[in-house]
Write a protein that holds these residues in place. Structure first.
Motif, PDB file in Angstrom:
ATOM      1  N   SER A 217       0.835  -1.206   0.000  1.00  0.00           N
ATOM      2  CA  SER A 217       0.000   0.000   0.000  1.00  0.00           C
ATOM      3  C   SER A 217       0.869   1.255   0.000  1.00  0.00           C
ATOM      4  O   SER A 217       0.553   2.230  -0.693  1.00  0.00           O
ATOM      5  N   HIS A 218       1.960   1.246   0.765  1.00  0.00           N
ATOM      6  CA  HIS A 218       2.864   2.397   0.779  1.00  0.00           C
ATOM      7  C   HIS A 218       3.509   2.606  -0.583  1.00  0.00           C
ATOM      8  O   HIS A 218       3.664   3.745  -1.035  1.00  0.00           O
ATOM      9  N   ARG A 219       3.877   1.517  -1.225  1.00  0.00           N
ATOM     10  CA  ARG A 219       4.476   1.617  -2.551  1.00  0.00           C
ATOM     11  C   ARG A 219       3.485   2.210  -3.546  1.00  0.00           C
ATOM     12  O   ARG A 219       3.832   3.081  -4.355  1.00  0.00           O
ATOM     13  N   GLU A 220       2.250   1.758  -3.486  1.00  0.00           N
ATOM     14  CA  GLU A 220       1.221   2.272  -4.388  1.00  0.00           C
ATOM     15  C   GLU A 220       0.949   3.745  -4.094  1.00  0.00           C
ATOM     16  O   GLU A 220       0.805   4.556  -5.021  1.00  0.00           O
ATOM     17  N   LEU A 221       0.896   4.123  -2.836  1.00  0.00           N
ATOM     18  CA  LEU A 221       0.667   5.511  -2.453  1.00  0.00           C
ATOM     19  C   LEU A 221       1.798   6.409  -2.941  1.00  0.00           C
ATOM     20  O   LEU A 221       1.563   7.511  -3.423  1.00  0.00           O
ATOM     21  N   ARG A 222       3.029   5.939  -2.827  1.00  0.00           N
ATOM     22  CA  ARG A 222       4.176   6.708  -3.290  1.00  0.00           C
ATOM     23  C   ARG A 222       4.101   6.929  -4.799  1.00  0.00           C
ATOM     24  O   ARG A 222       4.355   8.028  -5.297  1.00  0.00           O
ATOM     25  N   GLY A 223       3.711   5.896  -5.547  1.00  0.00           N
ATOM     26  CA  GLY A 223       3.561   6.029  -6.997  1.00  0.00           C
ATOM     27  C   GLY A 223       2.456   7.005  -7.365  1.00  0.00           C
ATOM     28  O   GLY A 223       2.603   7.806  -8.299  1.00  0.00           O
ATOM     29  N   LEU A 224       1.350   6.971  -6.635  1.00  0.00           N
ATOM     30  CA  LEU A 224       0.250   7.900  -6.907  1.00  0.00           C
ATOM     31  C   LEU A 224       0.648   9.339  -6.595  1.00  0.00           C
ATOM     32  O   LEU A 224       0.268  10.269  -7.311  1.00  0.00           O
ATOM     33  N   ARG A 225       1.416   9.535  -5.526  1.00  0.00           N
ATOM     34  CA  ARG A 225       1.877  10.886  -5.191  1.00  0.00           C
ATOM     35  C   ARG A 225       2.828  11.416  -6.257  1.00  0.00           C
ATOM     36  O   ARG A 225       2.781  12.600  -6.612  1.00  0.00           O
ATOM     37  N   LYS A 226       3.715  10.572  -6.770  1.00  0.00           N
ATOM     38  CA  LYS A 226       4.629  10.992  -7.835  1.00  0.00           C
ATOM     39  C   LYS A 226       3.842  11.355  -9.080  1.00  0.00           C
ATOM     40  O   LYS A 226       4.141  12.357  -9.747  1.00  0.00           O
ATOM     41  N   ALA A 227       2.815  10.557  -9.417  1.00  0.00           N
ATOM     42  CA  ALA A 227       2.001  10.855 -10.588  1.00  0.00           C
ATOM     43  C   ALA A 227       1.236  12.154 -10.402  1.00  0.00           C
ATOM     44  O   ALA A 227       1.079  12.940 -11.355  1.00  0.00           O
ATOM     45  N   LEU A 228       0.786  12.439  -9.208  1.00  0.00           N
ATOM     46  CA  LEU A 228       0.047  13.659  -8.912  1.00  0.00           C
ATOM     47  C   LEU A 228       0.970  14.880  -9.007  1.00  0.00           C
ATOM     48  O   LEU A 228       0.574  15.931  -9.502  1.00  0.00           O
ATOM     49  N   ASN A 229       2.211  14.741  -8.554  1.00  0.00           N
ATOM     50  CA  ASN A 229       3.169  15.848  -8.607  1.00  0.00           C
ATOM     51  C   ASN A 229       3.608  16.161 -10.037  1.00  0.00           C
ATOM     52  O   ASN A 229       3.965  17.289 -10.346  1.00  0.00           O
ATOM     53  N   ARG A 230       3.581  15.175 -10.922  1.00  0.00           N
ATOM     54  CA  ARG A 230       3.982  15.384 -12.319  1.00  0.00           C
ATOM     55  C   ARG A 230       2.941  16.200 -13.073  1.00  0.00           C
ATOM     56  O   ARG A 230       3.262  16.900 -13.997  1.00  0.00           O
ATOM     57  N   GLU A 231       1.709  16.087 -12.667  1.00  0.00           N
ATOM     58  CA  GLU A 231       0.628  16.775 -13.409  1.00  0.00           C
ATOM     59  C   GLU A 231       0.507  18.211 -13.057  1.00  0.00           C
ATOM     60  O   GLU A 231       0.984  18.835 -12.287  1.00  0.00           O
TER      61      GLU A 231
END
Length: 81
Positions: free
Chosen positions: A67-81
């Motif tokens: 879950s932490h790994r998935e959350l980290r990936g979602l945060r990175k995707a959110l910061n890119r946009e």
């Protein structure tokens, strides 16, 4: 509040101590290839409980890491946009 917690801890300790004293008979666990282990019943129950607890904690930690790994990936995707 501390005195209540201490009272509960002492009561739990005394209950477990009484359980261990009443179940001090030796039991034999037989494994494959003729291996066997003799120990008091209370120790065997404690060992099985600890093994189950560790197995459950390991399973939960794996799910938590995923879950932490998935959350980290979602945060990175959110910061890119």
């Amino acid at each position: 509040m501390r005195s209540l917690a201490l009272t509960v801890k002492i009561a739990l300790f005394l209950l477990l101590l009484g359980f261990a004293a009443l179940n001090s008979d030796t039991v034999t666990l037989r494994y494959f290839l003729g291996l066997q282990w003799q120990a008091p019943l209370s120790l065997v129950i404690l060992a099985v409980f600890a093994l189950g607890l560790l197995t459950g904690l390991l399973a939960c930690s794996m799910r938590l890491l995923r879950s932490h790994r998935e959350l980290r990936g979602l945060r990175k995707a959110l910061n890119r946009e």
